[in-house]
Design a protein around this motif. Structure first.
Motif, short mmCIF file in Angstrom:
data_model
loop_
_atom_site.label_atom_id
_atom_site.label_comp_id
_atom_site.label_asym_id
_atom_site.label_seq_id
_atom_site.Cartn_x
_atom_site.Cartn_y
_atom_site.Cartn_z
N UNK A 185 0.63 -12.06 10.82
CA UNK A 185 0.53 -13.37 10.16
C UNK A 185 0.24 -13.21 8.67
N UNK A 186 -0.55 -12.20 8.32
CA UNK A 186 -0.94 -11.98 6.93
C UNK A 186 0.10 -11.21 6.13
N UNK A 190 -5.22 -9.80 -6.65
CA UNK A 190 -4.55 -10.61 -5.61
C UNK A 190 -4.65 -10.00 -4.21
N UNK A 191 -4.45 -8.69 -4.09
CA UNK A 191 -4.55 -8.05 -2.77
C UNK A 191 -5.98 -8.05 -2.26
N UNK A 192 -6.93 -7.78 -3.14
CA UNK A 192 -8.33 -7.80 -2.73
C UNK A 192 -8.73 -9.18 -2.20
N UNK A 193 -8.27 -10.21 -2.86
CA UNK A 193 -8.61 -11.58 -2.43
C UNK A 193 -8.04 -11.88 -1.05
N UNK A 194 -6.81 -11.48 -0.80
CA UNK A 194 -6.20 -11.70 0.51
C UNK A 194 -6.95 -10.94 1.60
N UNK A 195 -7.27 -9.68 1.33
CA UNK A 195 -7.96 -8.87 2.34
C UNK A 195 -9.38 -9.38 2.57
N UNK A 240 -14.86 -2.68 2.35
CA UNK A 240 -13.53 -3.16 2.00
C UNK A 240 -12.92 -2.33 0.87
N UNK A 241 -11.64 -2.07 1.00
CA UNK A 241 -10.89 -1.36 -0.02
C UNK A 241 -10.73 -2.22 -1.27
N UNK A 264 4.04 -9.90 -0.71
CA UNK A 264 4.32 -10.59 -1.98
C UNK A 264 3.36 -10.11 -3.07
N UNK A 265 2.08 -9.93 -2.70
CA UNK A 265 1.09 -9.47 -3.67
C UNK A 265 1.27 -7.99 -4.00
N UNK A 266 1.77 -7.22 -3.03
CA UNK A 266 1.98 -5.78 -3.22
C UNK A 266 3.14 -5.51 -4.17
#
Length: 249
Positions: A219-220, A141-146, A135-136, A226-228
């Motif tokens: 969907x994501x 916040x972005x890491x948590x979503x991914x 995982x990147x 928003x996090x970006x």
């Protein structure tokens, strides 16, 4: 044709456009451990991400893939020869290669038959190297979503073999004396469209889409955006590499 070959062949163009490039330092290190630099083989080469930098160090680079679609999407500079072949059955002479690499693919075919073929192909003292990235990492916040997308939405949709990537290839035992390698990482500055394009190349995304009838990345996407923040601004993205390397007897 295996499911893996079909999945990566179906989005060969996207794979060529959105998969990140490997660091030059990795290929410098590999070449430095080769007694000769005549012929290198890139197995499961995809669109040639590892083949092209290898050409800077070796007189000839051979690159094979089981997917014709992936080979058609590959760039072929002078000195790189593409051909279709399964990883375990190479139409090449024994003891003819100085280096064999497998980039982000060993987990699909890490079998005794494959390693026997590698041992047949390498010259004595030749190098085998395979690497993967998981995982990147971008920001919290972005890491948590991914991470949630990877482990939650896509749970049960990854083909067999992906668990080895999660383990950083520590579960794969290659029958060669190990080479200790420095830490390598892929690093890039990406725009938001590159992130979503990359996520759509994941094999589990394609399987989810086929079974559910819609694109899970769409969907994501609102939460990711928003996090970006500003989609016109790039962000620094990093993938640690996990390298398995050894020397042939």
């Amino acid at each position: 044709m295996s499911e893996i070959v079909r999945l990566f062949g179906a989005r060969a163009g996207a794979y060529a456009s959105f998969r990140p490039d490997y660091p030059a330092a990795l290929f410098d290190w590999l070449a430095s451990h080769c007694a000769e630099r005549q012929r290198a083989l890139d197995i499961a080469c995809g669109n040639g991400q590892a083949s092209r930098p290898l050409r800077q160090h070796f007189a000839q680079v051979l690159a094979c893939d089981a997917s014709i679609e992936q080979l058609r999407a590959a760039e072929t500079p002078a000195g790189i020869s593409l051909f279709a072949a399964n990883a375990e059955a190479q139409p090449l002479a024994s003891a003819s290669l100085d280096l064999i690499v497998v980039a982000q693919a060993l987990h699909w075919f890490a079998t005794p038959a494959f390693f026997a073929e590698v041992a047949r192909l390498l010259k004595p003292g030749g190098i085998f190297a395979a690497w993967c990235y998981g995982l990147m990492r971008i920001n919290g916040p972005l890491d948590e979503l991914i991470d949630d997308f990877y482990r939650g939405t896509l749970e049960g949709y990854w083909p067999p073999g992906r668990a080895s990537v999660n383990a950083g290839y520590r579960d794969i035992q290659a029958p060669f004396p190990r080479l200790e390698a420095p830490a390598f990482a892929i690093e890039a500055h990406w725009y938001f469209t590159q992130l979503t394009g990359y996520l759509r190349t994941w094999s589990a995304v394609q399987r989810w889409e086929r079974q559910q009838g819609r694109d899970p990345v769409s969907d994501l996407e609102p939460a990711l955006l928003e996090a970006w923040g500003d989609s016109k601004q790039p962000r620094f993205v990093r993938w640690p590499l996990h390298l398995l390397a050894g020397t042939a007897h």
